[in-house]
Design an enzyme around this catalytic site. Structure first.
Site, PDB file in Angstrom:
ATOM      1  N   PHE A 165     -15.567   4.935   6.403  1.00 51.88           N
ATOM      2  CA  PHE A 165     -14.151   5.167   6.091  1.00 51.88           C
ATOM      3  C   PHE A 165     -13.810   4.859   4.638  1.00 51.88           C
ATOM      4  O   PHE A 165     -12.657   5.004   4.230  1.00 51.88           O
ATOM      5  CB  PHE A 165     -13.247   4.350   7.029  1.00 51.88           C
ATOM      6  CG  PHE A 165     -13.475   2.857   6.983  1.00 51.88           C
ATOM      7  CD1 PHE A 165     -12.892   2.073   5.997  1.00 51.88           C
ATOM      8  CD2 PHE A 165     -14.270   2.234   7.934  1.00 51.88           C
ATOM      9  CE1 PHE A 165     -13.099   0.707   5.948  1.00 51.88           C
ATOM     10  CE2 PHE A 165     -14.490   0.858   7.904  1.00 51.88           C
ATOM     11  CZ  PHE A 165     -13.903   0.099   6.899  1.00 51.88           C
ATOM     12  N   HIS A 209      -1.980  -5.328   1.819  1.00 49.20           N
ATOM     13  CA  HIS A 209      -3.218  -6.105   1.667  1.00 49.20           C
ATOM     14  C   HIS A 209      -2.864  -7.554   1.386  1.00 49.20           C
ATOM     15  O   HIS A 209      -1.860  -7.838   0.727  1.00 49.20           O
ATOM     16  CB  HIS A 209      -4.039  -5.565   0.490  1.00 49.20           C
ATOM     17  CG  HIS A 209      -5.137  -6.511   0.070  1.00 49.20           C
ATOM     18  ND1 HIS A 209      -6.362  -6.524   0.686  1.00 49.20           N
ATOM     19  CD2 HIS A 209      -5.152  -7.509  -0.858  1.00 49.20           C
ATOM     20  CE1 HIS A 209      -7.107  -7.481   0.130  1.00 49.20           C
ATOM     21  NE2 HIS A 209      -6.394  -8.091  -0.803  1.00 49.20           N
ATOM     22  N   ASN A 221      -1.887   0.285   6.990  1.00 48.95           N
ATOM     23  CA  ASN A 221      -1.399  -0.984   7.546  1.00 48.95           C
ATOM     24  C   ASN A 221      -0.521  -1.766   6.562  1.00 48.95           C
ATOM     25  O   ASN A 221      -0.479  -2.992   6.569  1.00 48.95           O
ATOM     26  CB  ASN A 221      -2.561  -1.817   8.078  1.00 48.95           C
ATOM     27  CG  ASN A 221      -3.608  -2.114   7.022  1.00 48.95           C
ATOM     28  OD1 ASN A 221      -3.416  -1.795   5.850  1.00 48.95           O
ATOM     29  ND2 ASN A 221      -4.694  -2.733   7.422  1.00 48.95           N
ATOM     30  N   ARG A 239       2.459  -5.859   9.983  1.00 49.66           N
ATOM     31  CA  ARG A 239       1.682  -4.695  10.437  1.00 49.66           C
ATOM     32  C   ARG A 239       2.122  -4.246  11.828  1.00 49.66           C
ATOM     33  O   ARG A 239       2.182  -3.040  12.108  1.00 49.66           O
ATOM     34  CB  ARG A 239       0.191  -5.016  10.385  1.00 49.66           C
ATOM     35  CG  ARG A 239      -0.349  -5.044   8.955  1.00 49.66           C
ATOM     36  CD  ARG A 239      -1.733  -5.643   8.859  1.00 49.66           C
ATOM     37  NE  ARG A 239      -2.344  -5.428   7.542  1.00 49.66           N
ATOM     38  CZ  ARG A 239      -3.501  -5.962   7.159  1.00 49.66           C
ATOM     39  NH1 ARG A 239      -4.155  -6.767   7.993  1.00 49.66           N
ATOM     40  NH2 ARG A 239      -3.993  -5.712   5.962  1.00 49.66           N
ATOM     41  N   ARG A 297      -1.610 -14.021   5.564  1.00 46.65           N
ATOM     42  CA  ARG A 297      -2.409 -13.265   6.536  1.00 46.65           C
ATOM     43  C   ARG A 297      -1.743 -13.309   7.928  1.00 46.65           C
ATOM     44  O   ARG A 297      -1.720 -12.314   8.642  1.00 46.65           O
ATOM     45  CB  ARG A 297      -3.839 -13.833   6.638  1.00 46.65           C
ATOM     46  CG  ARG A 297      -4.675 -13.688   5.387  1.00 46.65           C
ATOM     47  CD  ARG A 297      -5.188 -12.296   5.158  1.00 46.65           C
ATOM     48  NE  ARG A 297      -6.063 -11.803   6.194  1.00 46.65           N
ATOM     49  CZ  ARG A 297      -6.829 -10.714   6.058  1.00 46.65           C
ATOM     50  NH1 ARG A 297      -6.832 -10.011   4.920  1.00 46.65           N
ATOM     51  NH2 ARG A 297      -7.585 -10.291   7.042  1.00 46.65           N
ATOM     52  N   LYS A 303       0.828  -1.206   0.000  1.00 47.69           N
ATOM     53  CA  LYS A 303       0.000   0.000   0.000  1.00 47.69           C
ATOM     54  C   LYS A 303       0.871   1.269   0.000  1.00 47.69           C
ATOM     55  O   LYS A 303       2.088   1.208   0.246  1.00 47.69           O
ATOM     56  CB  LYS A 303      -0.912  -0.028   1.238  1.00 47.69           C
ATOM     57  CG  LYS A 303      -1.918  -1.186   1.243  1.00 47.69           C
ATOM     58  CD  LYS A 303      -2.837  -1.099   2.448  1.00 47.69           C
ATOM     59  CE  LYS A 303      -3.826  -2.252   2.481  1.00 47.69           C
ATOM     60  NZ  LYS A 303      -4.839  -2.076   3.565  1.00 47.69           N
ATOM     61  N   THR A 307      -5.811  -6.506  11.030  1.00 52.37           N
ATOM     62  CA  THR A 307      -6.038  -5.257  10.280  1.00 52.37           C
ATOM     63  C   THR A 307      -5.511  -4.035  11.020  1.00 52.37           C
ATOM     64  O   THR A 307      -4.877  -3.158  10.428  1.00 52.37           O
ATOM     65  CB  THR A 307      -7.555  -5.089  10.028  1.00 52.37           C
ATOM     66  OG1 THR A 307      -8.042  -6.272   9.397  1.00 52.37           O
ATOM     67  CG2 THR A 307      -7.855  -3.879   9.167  1.00 52.37           C
TER      68      THR A 307
HETATM   69  N1  UDP Z   1      -9.823  -0.084   7.051  1.00 56.33           N
HETATM   70  C1  UDP Z   1     -10.001   1.209   7.553  1.00 56.33           C
HETATM   71  N2  UDP Z   1     -10.795   1.358   8.673  1.00 56.33           N
HETATM   72  C2  UDP Z   1     -11.407   0.314   9.293  1.00 56.33           C
HETATM   73  C3  UDP Z   1     -11.223  -0.989   8.761  1.00 56.33           C
HETATM   74  C4  UDP Z   1     -10.426  -1.151   7.642  1.00 56.33           C
HETATM   75  O1  UDP Z   1      -9.476   2.167   7.010  1.00 56.33           O
HETATM   76  O2  UDP Z   1     -12.110   0.526  10.300  1.00 56.33           O
HETATM   77  C5  UDP Z   1      -8.975  -0.270   5.842  1.00 56.33           C
HETATM   78  C6  UDP Z   1      -7.621  -0.917   6.167  1.00 56.33           C
HETATM   79  O3  UDP Z   1      -6.635  -0.348   5.311  1.00 56.33           O
HETATM   80  C7  UDP Z   1      -7.887  -2.365   5.808  1.00 56.33           C
HETATM   81  C8  UDP Z   1      -8.797  -2.209   4.574  1.00 56.33           C
HETATM   82  O4  UDP Z   1      -9.641  -1.116   4.925  1.00 56.33           O
HETATM   83  O5  UDP Z   1      -6.710  -3.061   5.502  1.00 56.33           O
HETATM   84  C9  UDP Z   1      -9.633  -3.412   4.239  1.00 56.33           C
HETATM   85  O6  UDP Z   1     -10.367  -3.791   5.378  1.00 56.33           O
HETATM   86  P1  UDP Z   1     -10.523  -5.325   5.750  1.00 56.33           P
HETATM   87  O7  UDP Z   1     -11.562  -5.411   6.827  1.00 56.33           O
HETATM   88  O8  UDP Z   1     -10.741  -6.129   4.517  1.00 56.33           O
HETATM   89  O9  UDP Z   1      -9.107  -5.655   6.437  1.00 56.33           O
HETATM   90  P2  UDP Z   1      -7.853  -6.511   5.919  1.00 56.33           P
HETATM   91  O10 UDP Z   1      -8.394  -7.690   5.151  1.00 56.33           O
HETATM   92  O11 UDP Z   1      -7.009  -5.606   5.049  1.00 56.33           O
HETATM   93  O12 UDP Z   1      -7.121  -6.917   7.165  1.00 56.33           O
HETATM   94 MG    MG Z   2      -9.730  -7.714   3.595  1.00 60.99          MG
END
Ligand code: UDP
Ligand code: MG
Length: 140
Positions: free
Chosen positions: A58, A118, A115, A103, A86, A10, A92
């Protein structure tokens, strides 16, 4: 079982000059890079890629963040690659990610959006995400 999973380095990763460091974490864990390129995210791609989040408050901020600079997208392959990548990332929210995870070590503990990386969250997502960013002839 050997699997393929999609990663995106990212904008915070790119701006912190951590692309090589993060890719090295994956390579050190035995995962192989089978596709890789630099792209600029678009609203159309982000609406597809984060379709599960379009109604979240968001979402706009997340899209702005993902367009801050070009990103690196890649495909990693290996045994149980989807779950292992993961695990290497951590949760996250970087503030909750343990030291030793990508992360936890490099994410912004004051901003959940930033973070670093992805990764696909399951087999169905991985197949869709790899196909979203790569043609067959770009995967080796
Ligand atoms: N994100 C955010 N605020 C939140 C949750 C997620 O900005 O409250 C962003 C963060 O960059 C995250 C992405 O949205 O990585 C995708 O969210 P997801 O729940 O899919 O998390 P991930 O799979 O990336 O852990
Ligand atoms: Mg995700």
């Amino acid at each position: 079982m050997s699997e393929k999973t999609l990663i995106i380095l990212k904008p915070d990763c790119m701006k912190k000059n951590l692309a090589g460091t993060v890719l090295a974490r994956f390579e050190s864990a035995g995962l192989r890079i089978v596709a890789c390129k630099m792209i600029r995210m678009t609203d159309a791609l982000l609406r597809e890629h984060y379709s599960h989040l379009v109604d979240k408050p968001f979402f706009g901020g997340l899209c702005d963040f993902m367009k801050e600079c070009p990103v690196i997208v890649g495909v990693l392959q290996g045994e149980n690659a989807i779950a292992r990548v993961r695990e290497l990332l951590g949760p996250t929210n970087s503030a909750l990610a343990p030291a030793g995870t990508i992360r936890g070590d490099f994410g912004d503990k004051a901003n959940i959006t930033c973070n670093i990386c992805h990764a696909s969250d399951g087999a169905e997502a991985a197949a869709a995400e790899v196909a979203r960013f790569f043609c067959e002839n770009e995967i080796f």
